[in-house]
Motif scaffolding. Structure first.
Motif, PDB file in Angstrom:
ATOM      1  N   ALA A 176       0.823  -1.209   0.000  1.00  0.00           N
ATOM      2  CA  ALA A 176       0.000   0.000   0.000  1.00  0.00           C
ATOM      3  C   ALA A 176       0.859   1.262   0.000  1.00  0.00           C
ATOM      4  CB  ALA A 176      -0.934  -0.002   1.207  1.00  0.00           C
ATOM      5  N   ALA A 177       2.117   1.146   0.444  1.00  0.00           N
ATOM      6  CA  ALA A 177       2.985   2.326   0.485  1.00  0.00           C
ATOM      7  C   ALA A 177       3.436   2.667  -0.930  1.00  0.00           C
ATOM      8  CB  ALA A 177       4.191   2.049   1.370  1.00  0.00           C
ATOM      9  N   SER A 178       3.384   3.962  -1.251  1.00  0.00           N
ATOM     10  CA  SER A 178       3.839   4.378  -2.573  1.00  0.00           C
ATOM     11  C   SER A 178       5.343   4.201  -2.665  1.00  0.00           C
ATOM     12  CB  SER A 178       3.486   5.835  -2.810  1.00  0.00           C
ATOM     13  OG  SER A 178       4.275   6.658  -1.976  1.00  0.00           O
ATOM     14  N   GLU A 179       5.854   4.086  -3.887  1.00  0.00           N
ATOM     15  CA  GLU A 179       7.285   3.893  -4.086  1.00  0.00           C
ATOM     16  C   GLU A 179       8.083   5.008  -3.422  1.00  0.00           C
ATOM     17  OE1 GLU A 179       8.722   1.335  -5.383  1.00  0.00           O
ATOM     18  OE2 GLU A 179      10.767   2.101  -5.483  1.00  0.00           O
ATOM     19  N   ALA A 180       7.598   6.241  -3.588  1.00  0.00           N
ATOM     20  CA  ALA A 180       8.326   7.389  -3.036  1.00  0.00           C
ATOM     21  C   ALA A 180       8.369   7.316  -1.512  1.00  0.00           C
ATOM     22  CB  ALA A 180       7.651   8.685  -3.487  1.00  0.00           C
ATOM     23  N   LEU A 181       7.226   7.010  -0.908  1.00  0.00           N
ATOM     24  CA  LEU A 181       7.183   6.924   0.552  1.00  0.00           C
ATOM     25  C   LEU A 181       8.067   5.784   1.043  1.00  0.00           C
ATOM     26  CD1 LEU A 181       5.959   7.938   3.188  1.00  0.00           C
ATOM     27  CD2 LEU A 181       4.124   6.283   2.905  1.00  0.00           C
ATOM     28  N   ALA A 182       7.998   4.650   0.347  1.00  0.00           N
ATOM     29  CA  ALA A 182       8.807   3.496   0.757  1.00  0.00           C
ATOM     30  C   ALA A 182      10.286   3.860   0.757  1.00  0.00           C
ATOM     31  CB  ALA A 182       8.543   2.322  -0.178  1.00  0.00           C
ATOM     32  N   ARG A 183      10.716   4.560  -0.286  1.00  0.00           N
ATOM     33  CA  ARG A 183      12.122   4.948  -0.348  1.00  0.00           C
ATOM     34  C   ARG A 183      12.501   5.888   0.794  1.00  0.00           C
ATOM     35  NH1 ARG A 183      15.209   3.811  -4.708  1.00  0.00           N
ATOM     36  NH2 ARG A 183      14.140   2.754  -6.418  1.00  0.00           N
ATOM     37  N   GLN A 184      11.598   6.805   1.111  1.00  0.00           N
ATOM     38  CA  GLN A 184      11.884   7.728   2.218  1.00  0.00           C
ATOM     39  C   GLN A 184      11.949   6.982   3.549  1.00  0.00           C
ATOM     40  OE1 GLN A 184       9.351  11.115   2.437  1.00  0.00           O
ATOM     41  NE2 GLN A 184       9.669  11.648   0.285  1.00  0.00           N
ATOM     42  N   ILE A 185      11.020   6.066   3.730  1.00  0.00           N
ATOM     43  CA  ILE A 185      10.992   5.297   4.988  1.00  0.00           C
ATOM     44  C   ILE A 185      12.305   4.527   5.157  1.00  0.00           C
ATOM     45  CG2 ILE A 185       9.928   3.312   6.127  1.00  0.00           C
ATOM     46  CD1 ILE A 185       7.254   4.234   4.940  1.00  0.00           C
ATOM     47  N   VAL A 186      12.715   3.850   4.091  1.00  0.00           N
ATOM     48  CA  VAL A 186      13.945   3.067   4.163  1.00  0.00           C
ATOM     49  C   VAL A 186      15.145   3.981   4.396  1.00  0.00           C
ATOM     50  CG1 VAL A 186      15.516   1.616   2.841  1.00  0.00           C
ATOM     51  CG2 VAL A 186      13.068   1.150   2.814  1.00  0.00           C
ATOM     52  N   GLY A 187      15.186   5.094   3.652  1.00  0.00           N
ATOM     53  CA  GLY A 187      16.294   6.034   3.829  1.00  0.00           C
ATOM     54  C   GLY A 187      16.368   6.524   5.268  1.00  0.00           C
ATOM     55  N   PHE A 188      15.211   6.792   5.850  1.00  0.00           N
ATOM     56  CA  PHE A 188      15.177   7.314   7.217  1.00  0.00           C
ATOM     57  C   PHE A 188      15.624   6.254   8.229  1.00  0.00           C
ATOM     58  CE2 PHE A 188      13.205   8.447  11.227  1.00  0.00           C
ATOM     59  CZ  PHE A 188      13.475   9.794  11.308  1.00  0.00           C
ATOM     60  N   THR A 189      15.060   5.052   8.125  1.00  0.00           N
ATOM     61  CA  THR A 189      15.410   4.030   9.130  1.00  0.00           C
ATOM     62  C   THR A 189      16.866   3.602   8.985  1.00  0.00           C
ATOM     63  OG1 THR A 189      14.406   2.423   7.647  1.00  0.00           O
ATOM     64  CG2 THR A 189      13.152   3.035   9.574  1.00  0.00           C
ATOM     65  N   GLN A 190      17.356   3.562   7.745  1.00  0.00           N
ATOM     66  CA  GLN A 190      18.771   3.196   7.570  1.00  0.00           C
ATOM     67  C   GLN A 190      19.662   4.205   8.276  1.00  0.00           C
ATOM     68  OE1 GLN A 190      20.460   0.690   5.825  1.00  0.00           O
ATOM     69  NE2 GLN A 190      18.614  -0.459   5.394  1.00  0.00           N
ATOM     70  N   ARG A 191      19.314   5.488   8.186  1.00  0.00           N
ATOM     71  CA  ARG A 191      20.125   6.509   8.851  1.00  0.00           C
ATOM     72  C   ARG A 191      19.944   6.461  10.367  1.00  0.00           C
ATOM     73  NH1 ARG A 191      19.462   7.710   4.011  1.00  0.00           N
ATOM     74  NH2 ARG A 191      21.090   8.774   2.830  1.00  0.00           N
ATOM     75  N   LEU A 192      18.725   6.120  10.765  1.00  0.00           N
ATOM     76  CA  LEU A 192      18.444   6.014  12.202  1.00  0.00           C
ATOM     77  C   LEU A 192      19.336   4.937  12.832  1.00  0.00           C
ATOM     78  CD1 LEU A 192      16.471   7.469  13.994  1.00  0.00           C
ATOM     79  CD2 LEU A 192      14.836   5.629  13.666  1.00  0.00           C
ATOM     80  N   ARG A 193      19.527   3.839  12.112  1.00  0.00           N
ATOM     81  CA  ARG A 193      20.337   2.737  12.649  1.00  0.00           C
ATOM     82  C   ARG A 193      21.790   3.129  12.795  1.00  0.00           C
ATOM     83  NH1 ARG A 193      17.609  -1.076   8.810  1.00  0.00           N
ATOM     84  NH2 ARG A 193      15.678  -1.510   9.913  1.00  0.00           N
ATOM     85  N   ALA A 194      22.226   4.084  11.975  1.00  0.00           N
ATOM     86  CA  ALA A 194      23.625   4.513  12.059  1.00  0.00           C
ATOM     87  C   ALA A 194      23.862   5.365  13.298  1.00  0.00           C
ATOM     88  CB  ALA A 194      24.001   5.291  10.803  1.00  0.00           C
ATOM     89  N   LEU A 195      22.782   5.913  13.889  1.00  0.00           N
ATOM     90  CA  LEU A 195      22.946   6.722  15.099  1.00  0.00           C
ATOM     91  C   LEU A 195      23.262   5.808  16.286  1.00  0.00           C
ATOM     92  CD1 LEU A 195      19.971   9.217  14.829  1.00  0.00           C
ATOM     93  CD2 LEU A 195      22.318   9.521  14.051  1.00  0.00           C
ATOM     94  N   ASP A 196      23.726   6.430  17.343  1.00  0.00           N
ATOM     95  CA  ASP A 196      24.105   5.673  18.532  1.00  0.00           C
ATOM     96  C   ASP A 196      22.875   5.501  19.415  1.00  0.00           C
ATOM     97  OD1 ASP A 196      25.736   4.332  20.196  1.00  0.00           O
ATOM     98  OD2 ASP A 196      26.525   6.119  21.189  1.00  0.00           O
ATOM     99  N   LEU A 197      22.089   4.482  19.140  1.00  0.00           N
ATOM    100  CA  LEU A 197      20.854   4.276  19.887  1.00  0.00           C
ATOM    101  C   LEU A 197      20.964   3.063  20.791  1.00  0.00           C
ATOM    102  CD1 LEU A 197      18.237   4.839  17.054  1.00  0.00           C
ATOM    103  CD2 LEU A 197      18.851   6.417  18.875  1.00  0.00           C
ATOM    104  N   PHE A 198      20.119   3.041  21.830  1.00  0.00           N
ATOM    105  CA  PHE A 198      20.120   1.887  22.720  1.00  0.00           C
ATOM    106  C   PHE A 198      19.537   0.680  22.011  1.00  0.00           C
ATOM    107  CE2 PHE A 198      18.372  -0.586  26.355  1.00  0.00           C
ATOM    108  CZ  PHE A 198      19.572  -0.818  26.977  1.00  0.00           C
ATOM    109  N   LYS A 199      18.465   0.882  21.273  1.00  0.00           N
ATOM    110  CA  LYS A 199      17.889  -0.215  20.487  1.00  0.00           C
ATOM    111  C   LYS A 199      17.495   0.328  19.124  1.00  0.00           C
ATOM    112  CE  LYS A 199      15.802  -4.065  19.325  1.00  0.00           C
ATOM    113  NZ  LYS A 199      15.924  -3.759  17.880  1.00  0.00           N
ATOM    114  N   ALA A 200      18.279  -0.049  18.113  1.00  0.00           N
ATOM    115  CA  ALA A 200      17.984   0.387  16.756  1.00  0.00           C
ATOM    116  C   ALA A 200      16.732  -0.334  16.268  1.00  0.00           C
ATOM    117  CB  ALA A 200      19.170   0.073  15.849  1.00  0.00           C
ATOM    118  N   PRO A 201      15.942   0.326  15.398  1.00  0.00           N
ATOM    119  CA  PRO A 201      14.712  -0.330  14.928  1.00  0.00           C
ATOM    120  C   PRO A 201      15.012  -1.502  14.001  1.00  0.00           C
ATOM    121  CG  PRO A 201      15.059   1.755  13.778  1.00  0.00           C
ATOM    122  CD  PRO A 201      16.110   1.665  14.837  1.00  0.00           C
ATOM    123  N   GLY A 202      14.286  -2.578  14.164  1.00  0.00           N
ATOM    124  CA  GLY A 202      14.429  -3.740  13.285  1.00  0.00           C
ATOM    125  C   GLY A 202      13.529  -3.588  12.079  1.00  0.00           C
TER     126      GLY A 202
END
Lengths: 309, 409
Positions: free
Chosen positions: A223-249
């Motif tokens: 249901a997610a549009s291609e553009a939104l999907a790309r943004q979501i992935v781009g965001f979570t990939q960058r989020l994982r690079a941050l120093d977090l206690f629990k990175a999102p799976g």
């Protein structure tokens, strides 16, 4: 057990394994496919370790579907014992049987004992179900979150995993005619003993890279549009690079995508991120670390990356 | 019957042979020498895996070997480096190792650490380095009883070499009796609370018709895991070196003891301490720990522990022993936050501080003030008697009085 059903053939190559997983919407990397292929080919348990939400349990579900076998799941917890994991005698029925024998009379004690402890009164728990399946097809046995069980249970598993047999004192040893496909998962809340790992093929399930995560998102959340999907992935990939206690799976990524679709968002913006961050991050400290500035920067980067892609 | 773990007859005959098999065997042996736990069974598995996957695709070949030979994610890096080195140019590797040789015999902790470890694995071992933590002198330890009495109360920091050697022997005998806690698992017990239906029924079959006595079960009890965080910075140097002997003893005694050292970085030395021989164990520790007698960054190290280790080690009501003087190079920056998280993730946080032996000890330094509100017990650790007190304090059972100490201080 006479009505033998022939199980679906196991894949013959790594590529076939990759395709099999793909058919059931599991986008695996080649490393995981190799481990799965070897586990099937060599008849070894597959030990999957990794952070929560990276798709360890899903492997077993997909294998069961792909190989057309039943999935037998054993969820581990502290204090898990043979009564819950392997077998239990059906005490109420046994008591009724004793009462009946008394009412009728004339039953020898030894005979009664023999009658009471038969498979008729046996409640089969997951491990026993996996070793002696009713339809004769060895199932997929999922031993989920083994790190939650305590060490004595691990020790018990050694016999099951190396010889595919269990011993019931009153009945004797029950051995699997054909070994089940075993998948063990662990979130690494403690180290699993080397003796277990030695009997298994080990695979560390890592967070997916961007292209694989995008592919997963496309398949699981069409249901997610291609553009939104790309943004979501781009965001979570960058989020994982941050120093977090629990990175999102990947599970969190999918949850988040669902949340954004439910809110009718077509594109990411810092405010939306702030409102829905609870779907991605599960610790207050981590959520606090994603200030509006950080969120805005990550959203920008995700959009720039999309333009460049 | 299947060929699950006990291969069918003729199984070995089907394994790959020839040059390839030989190369795989050498590769496995090299990994073993480099410290990966791969036994002969793994060797057979590796050959079977290679036979199953084939050698057409280099990536598949590597992943197949990895699936069989690696059983911890930490070993993956070492495996991959070894794989790249070994399977690219076996000849080149030899040359490279020869070039590496002088470095290998130097001090550990060079920039090229992993290749050095692999190099060591490929070559006959150099003579064991004489780098134990303390130059120990052999002496006939004929101490009188009174001499031992004196040792009980003498500060580790003021001991002579002979006294230290004697105390090390005593340290190995100190026991840490953690109180046993009930676990979820049960066992048969005459005075248990729950009825053991199974045992009762088995009895009642034998006594058909008459009343069978009830059988009971009760929860088992078990000591909780113990995690030790030991400060090895310059100010703690003397104590840490002594306490390692003590930590070695308790690590070998309990199956759920984990020891990490910290100074400027955090190092898990549990595996090294599991080595039975204390001298070999401490030599391994010396090689593994890179920040001996340096500065202290308690906050940063606790953060690293909380991020990477707490979820793996602090389950099942773990007790944490923090051994540190609390003198922090970062002046307690970020320490209170991490200390709070640590305290909230374990059942009991015990702080052992050698500075506490001074009568006029005051919680002045920022590091100490940041830590204090979150510890459950605050005890000295500077001589043998203080360790005995520690044992008593632990045996007393959990005491959660977070904050009470800070108010008193």
């Amino acid at each position: 057990m006479d009505s033998q059903r022939t199980p679906a053939a196991v894949p013959a190559t790594v590529d076939a394994t990759l395709a099999l997983l793909g058919q059931h919407d599991y986008v695996a990397d080649r490393r995981l496919a190799t481990a799965v292929f070897l586990a099937l080919k060599l008849g070894r348990p597959l030990f999957l370790e990794g952070e929560a939400g990276v798709g360890k349990t899903e492997v077993a579900k997909v294998l069961a579907a792909g190989l057309d076998r039943r999935l037998v799941r054993l969820q581990c917890y502290e204090g898990l014992d043979t009564a819950a994991a392997v077998y239990e005698w059906n005490y109420p029925r046994q008591m009724v049987e004793i009462r009946l024998a008394e009412a009728v009379g004339g039953v020898e004690r030894a005979e009664l004992a023999h009658d009471i402890f038969t498979t008729r009164f046996l409640l089969r728990r997951p491990l026993l179900q996996a070793l002696s399946p009713e339809d004769g097809v060895p199932p997929v046995l999922l031993i989920d979150e083994l790190d939650r069980a305590d060490e004595p249970f691990e020790a018990y598993l050694l016999e099951v995993l190396s010889d595919f047999q269990v011993t019931i004192p009153e009945l004797g040893t029950i051995r699997a005619a054909a070994p089940p496909v075993v998948v063990i998962t662990s979130n690494r809340t403690r180290e699993i003993h080397d003796a277990i790992k030695r009997r298994c093929l080990y695979h560390w399930v890592d967070y997916p890279d961007a292209s694989r995560e995008l592919e997963i998102l496309r398949r699981k959340c069409p249901a997610a549009s291609e553009a939104l999907a790309r943004q979501i992935v781009g965001f979570t990939q960058r989020l994982r690079a941050l120093d977090l206690f629990k990175a999102p799976g990947i599970a969190e990524t999918l949850d988040w995508a669902e949340a954004l679709i439910a809110l009718d968002r077509i594109t990411l913006d810092p405010q939306t991120v702030a409102d829905t961050l609870g779907a991605l991050l599960k610790y207050q400290d981590d959520i606090g670390a994603i200030t509006p500035d950080v969120a805005a920067r990550l959203v920008d980067e995700a959009q720039v990356a999309r333009a460049g892609a | 019957m299947s060929s699950a773990s006990s291969p069918a007859p003729g199984f070995l005959a089907q394994l790959p042979r020839g040059k390839m098999a030989e190369n795989v065997l050498h590769f496995v042996r090299m990994l073993r020498a480099a410290g990966l736990p791969v036994g002969p069974a793994k060797m057979i598995d590796a050959l079977a895996a290679v036979g199953a996957v084939g050698i057409e695709n280099r990536d598949d070949f590597r992943e197949a070997l990895a699936a069989v030979l690696v059983s911890r994610s930490e070993h993956l890096v070492l495996f991959e480096q070894a794989f790249d080195l070994y399977w690219r140019h076996p000849r080149l590797l030899e040359k490279m190792l020869a070039a590496l040789l002088p470095k290998v015999q130097g001090r550990a902790g060079d920039a090229a650490e992993l290749p050095a470890r692999l190099a060591q694995a490929m070559l006959p071992p150099p003579r064991p380095r004489q780098e134990t933590l303390e130059q120990e002198t052999d002496l006939d330890a004929t101490f009188s009883f009174s001499a031992r009495e004196v040792l009980q109360t003498k500060d580790f920091a003021t001991m002579t070499v002979e006294e230290l050697a004697e105390v090390k022997a005593l340290l190995r005998r100190v026991k840490l009796p953690l109180p046993e806690l009930p676990v979820r698992r049960t066992s048969a017990a005459p005075r248990g609370r729950a009825i053991d239906v199974r045992a009762t029924l088995r009895r009642s079959v034998g006594a058909a018709g008459t009343l069978a006595p009830l059988r009971f079960r009760a929860r088992r009890r078990r000591t909780p895991p113990l995690v030790v965080l030991c400060d090895i910075s310059g100010s703690m140097d003397r104590y840490a070196r002594m306490l390692l002997h003590f930590l070695h003893a308790i690590t070998n005694e309990g199956d759920r003891v984990h020891v990490l050292t910290f100074g400027t970085r955090l190092t898990n030395i549990t595996r090294h301490l599991r080595q039975r021989d204390v001298d070999i164990a401490l030599a391994h520790v010396a090689a593994a720990v890179e920040d001996w007698a340096g500065g202290t960054r308690i906050g940063a190290c606790l953060l690293e522990f909380n991020r990477h280790w707490s979820r793996r080690l602090l389950g099942q009501n773990a007790v944490v022993l923090l051994i540190s003087d609390g003198l922090d190079a970062d002046a307690g920056e970020g320490l209170a936050f991490e200390a709070e998280r640590l305290a909230k993730s374990c059942a009991r946080l015990v702080w052992l501080n050698p500075l506490l032996r001074y009568a006029g000890f005051e919680a002045r330094p920022a590091g100490i003030r940041a830590l204090l509100p979150w510890v459950d017990d605050f005890l000295p650790v500077h001589n043998l008697d203080s360790l005995t007190d520690l044992a008593k304090a632990l045996a007393r059972g959990p005491t959660r009085h977070s904050g009470a100490l800070a108010r008193a201080a």
